[in-house]
Design a protein around this motif. Structure first.
Motif, PDB file in Angstrom:
ATOM      1  N   GLU A 185       0.841  -1.205   0.000  1.00  0.00           N
ATOM      2  CA  GLU A 185       0.000   0.000   0.000  1.00  0.00           C
ATOM      3  C   GLU A 185       0.875   1.254   0.000  1.00  0.00           C
ATOM      4  O   GLU A 185       0.536   2.254  -0.660  1.00  0.00           O
ATOM      5  CB  GLU A 185      -0.920   0.008   1.220  1.00  0.00           C
ATOM      6  CG  GLU A 185      -2.011  -1.055   1.192  1.00  0.00           C
ATOM      7  CD  GLU A 185      -3.043  -0.824   0.093  1.00  0.00           C
ATOM      8  OE1 GLU A 185      -3.064   0.259  -0.523  1.00  0.00           O
ATOM      9  OE2 GLU A 185      -3.848  -1.748  -0.150  1.00  0.00           O
ATOM     10  N   THR A 188       2.106   1.741  -3.550  1.00  0.00           N
ATOM     11  CA  THR A 188       1.003   2.286  -4.345  1.00  0.00           C
ATOM     12  C   THR A 188       0.839   3.785  -4.100  1.00  0.00           C
ATOM     13  O   THR A 188       0.511   4.550  -5.010  1.00  0.00           O
ATOM     14  CB  THR A 188      -0.316   1.556  -4.004  1.00  0.00           C
ATOM     15  OG1 THR A 188      -0.180   0.172  -4.316  1.00  0.00           O
ATOM     16  CG2 THR A 188      -1.491   2.148  -4.781  1.00  0.00           C
ATOM     17  N   ALA A 189       1.125   4.210  -2.864  1.00  0.00           N
ATOM     18  CA  ALA A 189       0.977   5.622  -2.493  1.00  0.00           C
ATOM     19  C   ALA A 189       2.209   6.455  -2.823  1.00  0.00           C
ATOM     20  O   ALA A 189       2.225   7.655  -2.549  1.00  0.00           O
ATOM     21  CB  ALA A 189       0.664   5.734  -1.008  1.00  0.00           C
ATOM     22  N   MET A 211       2.703  10.463   0.701  1.00  0.00           N
ATOM     23  CA  MET A 211       2.066   9.154   0.726  1.00  0.00           C
ATOM     24  C   MET A 211       0.796   9.162   1.572  1.00  0.00           C
ATOM     25  O   MET A 211      -0.224   8.576   1.195  1.00  0.00           O
ATOM     26  CB  MET A 211       3.051   8.117   1.250  1.00  0.00           C
ATOM     27  CG  MET A 211       4.191   7.804   0.299  1.00  0.00           C
ATOM     28  SD  MET A 211       5.582   7.043   1.158  1.00  0.00           S
ATOM     29  CE  MET A 211       4.754   5.742   2.077  1.00  0.00           C
ATOM     30  N   GLU A 213      -1.150  11.623   2.139  1.00  0.00           N
ATOM     31  CA  GLU A 213      -2.198  12.328   1.386  1.00  0.00           C
ATOM     32  C   GLU A 213      -2.853  11.419   0.349  1.00  0.00           C
ATOM     33  O   GLU A 213      -4.077  11.430   0.179  1.00  0.00           O
ATOM     34  CB  GLU A 213      -1.603  13.560   0.703  1.00  0.00           C
ATOM     35  CG  GLU A 213      -1.223  14.676   1.667  1.00  0.00           C
ATOM     36  CD  GLU A 213      -0.644  15.876   0.946  1.00  0.00           C
ATOM     37  OE1 GLU A 213      -1.025  17.006   1.291  1.00  0.00           O
ATOM     38  OE2 GLU A 213       0.193  15.679   0.036  1.00  0.00           O
ATOM     39  N   LYS A 214      -2.043  10.617  -0.351  1.00  0.00           N
ATOM     40  CA  LYS A 214      -2.599   9.720  -1.365  1.00  0.00           C
ATOM     41  C   LYS A 214      -3.456   8.633  -0.738  1.00  0.00           C
ATOM     42  O   LYS A 214      -4.498   8.255  -1.288  1.00  0.00           O
ATOM     43  CB  LYS A 214      -1.470   9.107  -2.186  1.00  0.00           C
ATOM     44  CG  LYS A 214      -0.784  10.098  -3.122  1.00  0.00           C
ATOM     45  CD  LYS A 214       0.280   9.430  -3.974  1.00  0.00           C
ATOM     46  CE  LYS A 214       0.937  10.446  -4.907  1.00  0.00           C
ATOM     47  NZ  LYS A 214       2.004   9.819  -5.742  1.00  0.00           N
ATOM     48  N   MET A 215      -3.055   8.148   0.413  1.00  0.00           N
ATOM     49  CA  MET A 215      -3.860   7.140   1.086  1.00  0.00           C
ATOM     50  C   MET A 215      -5.169   7.730   1.585  1.00  0.00           C
ATOM     51  O   MET A 215      -6.214   7.061   1.558  1.00  0.00           O
ATOM     52  CB  MET A 215      -3.062   6.533   2.234  1.00  0.00           C
ATOM     53  CG  MET A 215      -1.831   5.756   1.765  1.00  0.00           C
ATOM     54  SD  MET A 215      -0.829   5.090   3.097  1.00  0.00           S
ATOM     55  CE  MET A 215      -1.872   3.752   3.664  1.00  0.00           C
ATOM     56  N   GLU A 217      -6.800  10.080   0.033  1.00  0.00           N
ATOM     57  CA  GLU A 217      -7.654  10.166  -1.152  1.00  0.00           C
ATOM     58  C   GLU A 217      -8.248   8.802  -1.506  1.00  0.00           C
ATOM     59  O   GLU A 217      -9.389   8.715  -1.972  1.00  0.00           O
ATOM     60  CB  GLU A 217      -6.852  10.723  -2.331  1.00  0.00           C
ATOM     61  CG  GLU A 217      -6.456  12.187  -2.162  1.00  0.00           C
ATOM     62  CD  GLU A 217      -7.655  13.087  -1.911  1.00  0.00           C
ATOM     63  OE1 GLU A 217      -8.684  12.903  -2.601  1.00  0.00           O
ATOM     64  OE2 GLU A 217      -7.582  13.952  -1.015  1.00  0.00           O
ATOM     65  N   THR A 218      -7.493   7.737  -1.298  1.00  0.00           N
ATOM     66  CA  THR A 218      -8.011   6.400  -1.568  1.00  0.00           C
ATOM     67  C   THR A 218      -9.184   6.086  -0.654  1.00  0.00           C
ATOM     68  O   THR A 218     -10.223   5.575  -1.097  1.00  0.00           O
ATOM     69  CB  THR A 218      -6.906   5.343  -1.380  1.00  0.00           C
ATOM     70  OG1 THR A 218      -5.850   5.593  -2.304  1.00  0.00           O
ATOM     71  CG2 THR A 218      -7.445   3.936  -1.610  1.00  0.00           C
TER      72      THR A 218
END
Length: 545
Positions: A185, A188-189, A211, A213-215, A217-218
């Motif tokens: 994960e 991926t981020a 990272m 922040e991207k998680m 958003e997920t």
């Protein structure tokens, strides 16, 4: 697929030598090796003059069964285990109940992510701010000496691990390879893929920010909801069952499934749940100082002639000494090429921690040098006695530092000799707002001072120069782990006396570091999902009857 372990190669090996090592180990021709990959890579630096890379490799071969039979007594050639993650549940489309996650450090973040991936649309409540706003507040303390008690190194999106070395390894038992799920994960981020195979992977603060922040958003894209600046001030219960939470602004949110992932510094939350009658107990932790050396000194001691090799990077260390007074002293959260940071979350107190970036290219190495303490021996009393113990020494550090959030410091040579320090030498401390030189003899309990004084020269027998006179000690390190454990059942992960409450991560006393906290968050999310599906099935049976 086969897994080969303990494949050792010299530092300067070429990629082709990995393939050659597989062929030699298995005794097969090149045509019989279909494909191969690196599963894990570590460094064997026990002999500085002959440092080796140690590999665990995956190999797909022709006639695997014959090879396994041929090497059935070789413990280093086995069938590769399944390391892929398998979801334990899927939320039905008509599920109206919603789990609530309190805290968005590694445990809360992964609990929320897993619940979202399984379709349970979690609501995550974080007392601090979003990670970039939080970073600005953290810099406010570091650069201007201004503390925001709700947005700092401890509180905010990403948790305390965001401002750390970003270490992604632990010693937890992991039979289901949940740590692999965590690392995947992270990749991926936006994390570098090397964290999937390095034995001691790290990310560093700046990369962690993006990272996280991207998680976030997920989670939002999967139907989750996240609220920042939303401190939980109370937990409502009915007949021993969680029924909701009350926020600082008075808002009530109903839920029967509450994940408590508040981190090791949520002292007001610990006080609240204790008053509520939720079972909580004191647990051991450690206290001490941060120590800084030139990174070049550590590199030379660990890597010898290979010091400075880009493939090896900045050297780390792990040290333990059993002092004559019965105390254990050990290095904690070692940060190669990093900085010592201000990590308090309460006014009028000084706390230190270590941090580094992905590059680990700062001048100094730093680590906590800490002494283990226990409730029975050092802070007997009620379950929150450890919290008051921490506060006492953090307040003393604030006083010794001049009451400006500068930290008290002392040169190692002066500390060992028992005299105050008056000026810095070769090592310039990295802590901001600054280090005030003094005598650290009163910065910790006498038994801790005595044990650390004995340990530093002993560590020098393992790391040459560790007792360097100009090395700097900065006080105090008190937040090594949670001072409490919110005890839970081993089977369903719920509080032992409060149904629907799922304590998780470092704050609950069930993890120590980013990776173990994230894994714990996953396991708790699975427990919540099973419970919610079980409750729904029971409700449907009751309706039918």
């Amino acid at each position: 697929m086969l897994r080969l372990t303990e494949i050792k190669l010299p530092i300067e090996h070429q990629d082709g030598e990995i393939k050659a090592a597989i062929l030699k180990k298995l005794g097969i021709a090149e045509a019989d090796l279909i494909r191969h990959s690196v599963f894990k890579r570590g460094v064997d630096a026990r002999r500085a003059h002959a440092i080796l890379f140690t590999y665990t490799l995956l190999a797909e071969v022709c006639d695997e069964a014959a090879i396994l039979e041929r090497y059935k007594n070789d413990q280093h050639i086995k069938v590769a285990p399944d390391t892929s993650y398998h979801f334990v549940a899927e939320a039905p489309a008509d599920l109206s109940a919603r789990p609530v996650v309190v805290g968005m450090g590694p445990a809360g973040l992964f609990a929320g992510l897993l619940l979202a991936q399984m379709g349970f649309r979690p609501l995550i409540l974080e007392r601090g701010k979003a990670v970039r706003e939080r970073t600005k507040d953290t810099f406010g303390l570091w650069r201007q000496g201004v503390l925001n008690p709700e947005s700092n190194v401890q509180f905010g999106e990403g948790g305390a691990g965001t401002f750390s070395d970003g270490k992604l390894y632990s010693q937890i038992k992991d039979p289901r390879y949940l740590s692999r799920k965590v690392l995947e994960e992270f990749v991926t981020a936006g994390a570098p893929e090397e964290i999937l195979y390095e034995s001691h992977p790290h990310i560093g603060t700046f990369r962690l920010v993006g990272m996280v922040e991207k998680m976030r958003e997920t989670i939002l894209s999967l139907g989750g909801e996240i609220r920042f600046s939303s401190r939980v001030d109370d937990i409502e219960m009915t007949d021993g069952q969680v029924s909701g939470v009350v926020l600082a602004n008075g808002e009530r949110i109903a839920t029967e499934h509450l994940v408590l992932a508040v981190g090791h510094s949520a002292r007001d939350t610990f006080e609240m749940i204790h008053k509520r009658g939720i079972y909580i107990e004191a647990k051991p932790f450690s206290i001490g100082f941060r120590i800084e050396h030139p990174q070049s000194l550590i590199d030379a001691a660990r890597f010898g002639k290979h010091a400075g090799n880009e493939l090896l990077g900045a050297a780390d260390y792990k040290l333990v000494h059993h002092a004559s007074n019965g105390r254990s002293v050990y290095s904690f959260c070692m940060c190669p090429g990093g900085t010592v940071v201000a990590a308090t979350s309460e006014p009028g107190r000084v706390v230190t921690n270590g941090m580094s970036q992905y590059s680990r290219n700062e001048r100094n190495a730093n680590a906590g040098i800490v002494v283990g303490i226990t409730p029975q021996e050092d802070f007997p009393g009620d379950p929150l006695a450890g919290v008051e113990f921490q506060r006492r020494w953090e307040s003393q550090a604030f006083k010794l530092g001049g009451e400006t959030y500068q930290a008290p410091g002392q040169l190692v040579g002066d500390f060992i000799a028992g005299r105050p320090s008056t000026e810095f030498g070769e090592v310039q401390p990295s802590y901001t707002p600054g280090v005030h030189l003094t005598d650290l003899a009163t910065a910790l309990p006498e038994y801790a001072i005595e044990a650390i004084r004995e340990a530093l020269p002993a560590f020098a027998k393992q790391i040459k120069g560790f007792d360097l006179s100009d090395a700097v000690l900065t006080g105090v390190e008190t937040r090594t782990s949670s001072p409490v454990r919110i005890k839970r059942n081993a089977d369903d992960y719920q509080s032992i006396n409060t149904r629907g409450l799922y304590p998780t991560g470092e704050g609950a006393g069930y993890a120590g570091g980013i990776l173990s906290a994230a894994v714990d968050g996953i396991e708790v999310a699975e427990a919540v999902a099973r419970a919610m599906l079980s409750n729904k099935n029971q409700d449907e049976e009751s309706t039918c009857s």
